[in-house]
Scaffold this motif. Structure first.
Motif, PDB file in Angstrom:
ATOM      1  N   ASP A 116       0.636  -1.251  -0.085  1.00 14.72           N
ATOM      2  CA  ASP A 116       0.035  -0.058   0.009  1.00 14.72           C
ATOM      3  C   ASP A 116       0.938   1.257  -0.148  1.00 14.72           C
ATOM      4  N   GLY A 117       1.944   1.324   0.707  1.00 14.75           N
ATOM      5  CA  GLY A 117       2.868   2.490   0.845  1.00 14.75           C
ATOM      6  C   GLY A 117       3.364   2.717  -0.653  1.00 14.75           C
ATOM      7  N   VAL A 118       3.696   1.569  -1.393  1.00 14.19           N
ATOM      8  CA  VAL A 118       4.408   1.814  -2.902  1.00 14.19           C
ATOM      9  C   VAL A 118       3.250   2.377  -3.689  1.00 14.19           C
ATOM     10  N   LEU A 119       2.182   1.813  -3.447  1.00 10.11           N
ATOM     11  CA  LEU A 119       0.981   2.290  -4.255  1.00 10.11           C
ATOM     12  C   LEU A 119       0.501   3.677  -4.191  1.00 10.11           C
ATOM     13  N   ASP A 120       0.646   4.070  -2.972  1.00 11.59           N
ATOM     14  CA  ASP A 120       0.653   5.407  -2.582  1.00 11.59           C
ATOM     15  C   ASP A 120       1.518   6.342  -3.218  1.00 11.59           C
ATOM     16  N   GLU A 121       2.838   5.977  -3.183  1.00 15.71           N
ATOM     17  CA  GLU A 121       3.699   6.690  -3.813  1.00 15.71           C
ATOM     18  C   GLU A 121       3.426   6.721  -5.337  1.00 15.71           C
ATOM     19  N   ILE A 122       3.408   5.764  -6.005  1.00 13.26           N
ATOM     20  CA  ILE A 122       2.932   6.004  -7.491  1.00 13.26           C
ATOM     21  C   ILE A 122       1.817   6.771  -7.613  1.00 13.26           C
ATOM     22  N   ASP A 123       0.791   6.473  -6.799  1.00 14.35           N
ATOM     23  CA  ASP A 123      -0.572   7.665  -6.845  1.00 14.35           C
ATOM     24  C   ASP A 123      -0.108   8.807  -6.861  1.00 14.35           C
ATOM     25  N   LEU A 124       0.745   9.030  -5.780  1.00 16.90           N
ATOM     26  CA  LEU A 124       0.946  10.708  -5.696  1.00 16.90           C
ATOM     27  C   LEU A 124       1.947  11.031  -7.062  1.00 16.90           C
ATOM     28  N   ARG A 125       2.728  10.246  -7.380  1.00 13.20           N
ATOM     29  CA  ARG A 125       3.420  10.900  -8.832  1.00 13.20           C
ATOM     30  C   ARG A 125       2.437  11.057  -9.889  1.00 13.20           C
ATOM     31  N   VAL A 126       1.609   9.964 -10.029  1.00  9.91           N
ATOM     32  CA  VAL A 126       0.524  10.354 -10.966  1.00  9.91           C
ATOM     33  C   VAL A 126      -0.168  11.646 -11.067  1.00  9.91           C
ATOM     34  N   GLN A 127      -0.558  11.645  -9.730  1.00 13.21           N
ATOM     35  CA  GLN A 127      -1.318  13.157  -9.292  1.00 13.21           C
ATOM     36  C   GLN A 127      -0.467  14.292  -9.808  1.00 13.21           C
ATOM     37  N   VAL A 128       0.829  14.325  -9.410  1.00 10.46           N
ATOM     38  CA  VAL A 128       1.709  15.303  -9.575  1.00 10.46           C
ATOM     39  C   VAL A 128       1.763  15.532 -11.060  1.00 10.46           C
ATOM     40  N   GLU A 129       1.785  14.359 -12.005  1.00 11.28           N
ATOM     41  CA  GLU A 129       2.179  14.728 -13.580  1.00 11.28           C
ATOM     42  C   GLU A 129       0.708  15.124 -14.065  1.00 11.28           C
ATOM     43  N   LEU A 130      -0.351  14.482 -13.420  1.00  7.98           N
ATOM     44  CA  LEU A 130      -1.740  15.180 -14.056  1.00  7.98           C
ATOM     45  C   LEU A 130      -1.689  16.315 -13.713  1.00  7.98           C
ATOM     46  N   ALA A 131      -1.389  17.105 -12.685  1.00  5.66           N
ATOM     47  CA  ALA A 131      -1.497  18.442 -12.099  1.00  5.66           C
ATOM     48  C   ALA A 131      -0.835  19.198 -13.190  1.00  5.66           C
ATOM     49  N   LYS A 132       0.270  18.761 -13.683  1.00 10.03           N
ATOM     50  CA  LYS A 132       1.060  19.531 -14.388  1.00 10.03           C
ATOM     51  C   LYS A 132       0.419  19.649 -15.865  1.00 10.03           C
ATOM     52  N   PHE A 133      -0.610  18.842 -16.145  1.00  8.18           N
ATOM     53  CA  PHE A 133      -1.443  19.199 -17.232  1.00  8.18           C
ATOM     54  C   PHE A 133      -2.740  19.899 -16.970  1.00  8.18           C
ATOM     55  N   GLY A 134      -2.709  20.435 -15.687  1.00  7.72           N
ATOM     56  CA  GLY A 134      -3.860  21.144 -15.417  1.00  7.72           C
ATOM     57  C   GLY A 134      -5.098  20.001 -14.744  1.00  7.72           C
ATOM     58  N   ARG A 135      -5.022  19.006 -14.694  1.00  4.44           N
ATOM     59  CA  ARG A 135      -5.929  17.930 -14.214  1.00  4.44           C
ATOM     60  C   ARG A 135      -5.769  17.622 -12.884  1.00  4.44           C
ATOM     61  N   TYR A 136      -6.702  18.310 -12.057  1.00  4.81           N
ATOM     62  CA  TYR A 136      -6.670  18.102 -10.672  1.00  4.81           C
ATOM     63  C   TYR A 136      -7.625  16.888 -10.291  1.00  4.81           C
ATOM     64  N   PRO A 137      -7.401  16.090  -9.236  1.00  2.00           N
ATOM     65  CA  PRO A 137      -8.157  15.203  -8.690  1.00  2.00           C
ATOM     66  C   PRO A 137      -9.486  15.752  -8.090  1.00  2.00           C
ATOM     67  N   SER A 138     -10.671  15.054  -8.114  1.00  2.00           N
ATOM     68  CA  SER A 138     -11.811  15.598  -7.608  1.00  2.00           C
ATOM     69  C   SER A 138     -12.005  15.066  -6.225  1.00  2.00           C
ATOM     70  N   ALA A 139     -10.949  14.517  -5.649  1.00  2.00           N
ATOM     71  CA  ALA A 139     -11.032  14.198  -4.281  1.00  2.00           C
ATOM     72  C   ALA A 139     -11.154  15.395  -3.349  1.00  2.00           C
TER      73      ALA A 139
END
Length: 139
Positions: A116-139
């Motif tokens: 779960d820790g590894v998946l959380d880190e991957i998820d954080l990196r994906v969210q950062v890369e999506l933020a670079k495109f202007g896509r922010y999570p709806s959470a």
């Protein structure tokens, strides 16, 4: 269980004793006068026919969960390899990141803290890369 008889066999192998039928009883059950009758069995209300087959198909085998986890893990690693290649050339696809974020949200089982820790880190990196495109999570 030990069965005791009134007489011991002392002359095993005597001639003439084999096959002789006598009126003497060597074994008699104690207690009841005659053999006890077995109680009748009540019919069991259960599934029959197609219901039983469908119920068996619904139950997964012992290795089914492991196979499913392996398939999901392999697909996640393939998606990460594709994103790694995109990062190396400098052009990450937003759709690929969205697909990875969807996979990460579906893959969580919360059974292993290290995983779960590894998946959380991957998820954080994906969210950062999506933020670079202007896509922010709806959470």
């Amino acid at each position: 269980m030990r069965i005791d008889t009134g007489n011991r066999t002392s002359g095993v192998g005597k001639s003439g004793s084999a096959g002789r039928s006598g009126s003497r009883t060597d074994f008699a059950p104690t207690g009841a006068d005659g053999p006890a009758r077995a109680a009748g069995s009540a019919p069991v209300a259960g599934m029959t026919g197609i219901d039983a087959i469908l119920a068996l198909q619904a139950v997964g085998g012992p290795l089914e969960g492991k196979k499913k986890a392996l398939r999901r893990g392999r697909s996640l690693l393939d998606a990460l390899d594709d994103i790694k290649a995109d990062l190396l050339i400098g052009q990450v696809s937003a759709e690929r990141l969205d697909n990875l974020a969807t996979m990460l949200s579906e893959i969580r089982e919360r059974s292993d803290p290290a995983l779960d820790g590894v998946l959380d880190e991957i998820d954080l990196r994906v969210q950062v890369e999506l933020a670079k495109f202007g896509r922010y999570p709806s959470a």
